[in-house]
Design an enzyme around this catalytic site. Structure first.
Site, PDB file in Angstrom:
ATOM      1  N   SER A 181     -14.677 -86.707 -80.685  1.00 44.60           N
ATOM      2  CA  SER A 181     -13.402 -86.464 -80.017  1.00 44.60           C
ATOM      3  C   SER A 181     -12.444 -85.595 -80.825  1.00 44.60           C
ATOM      4  CB  SER A 181     -12.730 -87.790 -79.690  1.00 44.60           C
ATOM      5  OG  SER A 181     -12.534 -88.531 -80.874  1.00 44.60           O
ATOM      6  N   HIS A 209     -16.195 -89.426 -74.351  1.00 43.55           N
ATOM      7  CA  HIS A 209     -15.635 -88.129 -73.949  1.00 43.55           C
ATOM      8  C   HIS A 209     -16.604 -87.291 -73.129  1.00 43.55           C
ATOM      9  CE1 HIS A 209     -11.661 -87.881 -75.885  1.00 43.55           C
ATOM     10  NE2 HIS A 209     -12.176 -88.724 -76.761  1.00 43.55           N
ATOM     11  N   LYS A 240     -10.968 -92.222 -69.632  1.00 42.12           N
ATOM     12  CA  LYS A 240     -10.770 -90.800 -69.892  1.00 42.12           C
ATOM     13  C   LYS A 240     -10.965 -90.016 -68.593  1.00 42.12           C
ATOM     14  CE  LYS A 240     -11.248 -91.346 -74.763  1.00 42.12           C
ATOM     15  NZ  LYS A 240     -12.099 -92.047 -75.703  1.00 42.12           N
TER      16      LYS A 240
HETATM   17  C1  LIG Z   1     -11.832 -93.199 -76.529  1.00 46.43           C
HETATM   18  C2  LIG Z   1     -13.062 -93.692 -77.136  1.00 46.43           C
HETATM   19  C3  LIG Z   1     -13.380 -95.052 -77.103  1.00 46.43           C
HETATM   20  C4  LIG Z   1     -12.414 -96.074 -76.573  1.00 46.43           C
HETATM   21  O1  LIG Z   1     -12.369 -96.063 -75.184  1.00 46.43           O
HETATM   22  P1  LIG Z   1     -11.255 -96.951 -74.446  1.00 46.43           P
HETATM   23  O2  LIG Z   1     -11.813 -97.140 -73.095  1.00 46.43           O
HETATM   24  O3  LIG Z   1      -9.993 -96.171 -74.472  1.00 46.43           O
HETATM   25  O4  LIG Z   1     -11.148 -98.226 -75.211  1.00 46.43           O
HETATM   26  C5  LIG Z   1     -14.585 -95.464 -77.622  1.00 46.43           C
HETATM   27  N1  LIG Z   1     -15.459 -94.576 -78.160  1.00 46.43           N
HETATM   28  C6  LIG Z   1     -15.176 -93.265 -78.226  1.00 46.43           C
HETATM   29  C7  LIG Z   1     -16.186 -92.341 -78.807  1.00 46.43           C
HETATM   30  C8  LIG Z   1     -13.968 -92.785 -77.723  1.00 46.43           C
HETATM   31  O5  LIG Z   1     -13.702 -91.475 -77.784  1.00 46.43           O
END
Ligand SMILES: *Cc1c(COP(=O)(O)O)cnc(C)c1O
Length: 392
Positions: A181, A209, A240
Site C-alpha cells: 500500500s 488494495h 477500500k
Molecule cells: C488496509 C489494509 C488492511 C486493513 O483492512 P481494514 O478492512 O481497513 O481493516 C489489511 N491489510 C492490508 C494489506 C491493507 O492494506
C-alpha cells in the site's frame, strides 16, 4: 513527575521531528471532492477506488436492509449473530472470486488476526515479506510462530529462508501483501506460488488494495495471475474499493470451515452490521454487472502517473492506482502537503513509521470518482508546489 510524562515527551519528540500526525476531519460523504476541516478540497487520499463509498445503490441497499433487518447483529457470528445477509454475502463473494468458499470478518485487520493464528502456532514458521502490512505482522505475532522475514518481493530470498529453516519446524506458512500500500507494487505471486508448491507450504496473500482493483472486473490478485484454486488463502477487505467495511477470507473450503471454528475475531467479536453487509452485497452486484468502474480507475491512474512522470516527479515502483510521490525527508513531505491543501488539494504526507526513515512521500490515491478535470487540477497544483519547493 506524573505517570504519563513520558508520553507527553514522546509526543513532543514527534512534533519536533515533523512526524506528529494531525488528523483531519471529513465533513461530507466520500467522493472526488470533500469538505475537510470546513474547506472544499479535491480528494487524493481515500481508498475509495471505485467511488462506491457514497454510491446510490449501496446507500439504498443499506437503507432497505435497515428497514427490514434493523441495525446491529447483537452477537458474535458463532452464537446468534450470523444473519441471512452474512451468509448471502459470503456465497456471493465466493462466486465472484471463483473460489470454493469465503468467510467475512469485521475488517481486513481482524481477518488477518483470525487467519494466521488459526493456521500456525508455536511449533511453526512464517515466511513473511519484510514490508507486509501491520495486521499481518500482528496476526503473525499472535500466532506464536517463528517469523522469518524475506526481502521484499524477492523470491530468491524467500527460497533461501525456506531451505535454511523449514526442516526445524512442524508446519510453515508463506504470507505476503498482494499490493503493497505504500509503494503500489504487486507481489510476484506466480513465482511465490511455485516456491510454495515446491516446498509444500501453505500460501496466503492479503489483497486488501487489490480487491476490486486487480483482476478481471476487480476479482483480485489471484484472478490477476490466473492462480484460481492454487492460493490457499486470499484475504481481502471491503473497506477500500468496495467502499464499505469488512474483511474477506476466500479460498480452500476446508480452511474457511476451520476459520468458522477457530478464527478468534469470528468467535469473540460481534458480526458486521446489517447495513454494512447489505451495502457490500450491492457492491458485489455492481462489480459483477460491469467492469466499467474498474476500467475507469485504471484509465485515470495511467493518465495521472504518466503526467506526473512528465512533470519530473519520482513516483517510485508503483504498478497500481496508488501513486507515491517520493520526497525524502518528512518535514518536506509535510510542507508539500500543507501547500497543496492551501491550494484546495487534499493529499497526505506519509512518514516514519508508516514508511521507512528518509522515504517520506505524498501518496496520491486515484479513484474512478475523479474526472479528467479533477486530475488536471491536481497535476497543476503538484507542478506549482513542486517548483516552489525545488522538487522539480
Ligand atoms: C488496509 C489494509 C488492511 C486493513 O483492512 P481494514 O478492512 O481497513 O481493516 C489489511 N491489510 C492490508 C494489506 C491493507 O492494506
Amino acid at each position: 513527575m506524573s505517570k504519563t510524562d513520558w508520553i507527553t515527551q514522546e509526543i513532543e519528540n514527534l512534533h519536533s521531528a515533523g512526524l506528529y500526525n494531525r488528523i483531519r476531519t471529513i465533513g461530507s460523504p466520500q467522493g472526488a471532492w470533500l469538505t475537510v476541516d470546513g474547506k472544499q478540497v479535491l480528494n487524493f487520499c481515500s481508498n475509495n477506488y471505485l467511488g462506491l463509498a457514497n454510491h446510490p445503490a449501496l446507500v439504498s441497499a443499506a437503507k432497505k436492509a435497515l428497514d427490514e433487518m434493523g441495525v446491529g447483529p447483537a452477537a458474535v457470528r458463532s452464537i446468534a449473530g450470523t444473519m441471512t445477509l452474512h451468509v448471502e454475502l459470503e456465497k456471493r463473494l465466493a462466486q465472484f472470486k471463483g473460489v470454493e468458499a469465503a468467510i467475512t470478518f469485521q475488517s481486513g485487520f481482524t481477518a488477518n488476526l483470525a487467519t494466521i493464528p488459526a493456521l500456525v502456532g508455536k511449533e511453526d514458521v512464517i515466511f513473511s515479506d519484510r514490508l507486509n502490512h501491520a495486521s499481518i505482522i500482528d496476526g503473525a505475532r499472535l500466532s506464536g510462530a517463528k517469523i522469518i522475514p524475506y526481502e521484499h518481493n524477492d523470491v530468491k530470498s524467500l527460497e533461501e529462508q525456506i531451505k535454511a529453516n523449514q526442516s526445524q519446524y512442524r508446519r510453515a506458512l508463506i504470507v505476503t501483501d498482494g499490493v503493497f500500500s505504500m509503494d503500489g507494487d504487486i507481489a510476484p505471486l506466480l513465482d511465490i506460488y511455485e516456491v510454495a508448491k515446491k516446498y509444500d507450504i501453505l500460501l496466503m496473500v492479503d489483497d486488501a488494495h487489490g480487491e476490486g482493483v486487480l483482476g478481471k472486473g476487480g476479482r483480485g490478485i489471484v484472478d490477476h495471475f490466473g492462480l484460481h484454486g492454487k492460493v490457499d488463502v486470499e484475504v481481502g477487505t471491503m473497506s477500500k474499493a468496495f467502499g464499505v467495511m469488512g474483511g474477506i477470507v476466500a479460498g480452500n473450503a476446508v480452511i474457511i470451515d476451520w476459520l468458522r471454528q477457530r478464527g478468534r475475531p469470528f468467535l469473540f467479536s460481534s458480526a458486521m452490521t446489517v447495513p454494512d453487509a447489505a451495502a457490500c452485497l450491492a457492491a458485489v452486484d455492481i462489480l459483477e454487472d460491469s467492469t466499467q468502474l474498474v476500467d475507469k480507475l485504471w484509465d485515470n491512474a495511467k493518465y495521472f502517473k504518466a503526467e506526473m512522470k512528465t512533470l519530473g516527479f519520482n513516483t517510485g515502483v508503483t504498478e497500481t492506482p496508488i501513486t507515491p510521490v517520493m520526497l525524502g525527508e518528512a518535514p518536506l513531505a509535510q510542507q508539500f502537503s500543507r501547500e497543496l491543501f492551501d491550494m484546495g488539494i487534499f493529499a497526505m504526507a506519509l512518514g516514519f513509521p508508516t514508511v521507512p526513515q528518509g522515504k517520506a512521500r505524498i501518496r496520491v490515491m486515484i479513484s474512478a470518482a475523479h474526472s479528467k478535470d479533477d486530475l488536471n487540477k491536481g497535476l497543476e497544483a503538484f507542478k506549482s508546489v513542486g517548483k516552489k519547493l525545488g522538487v522539480i
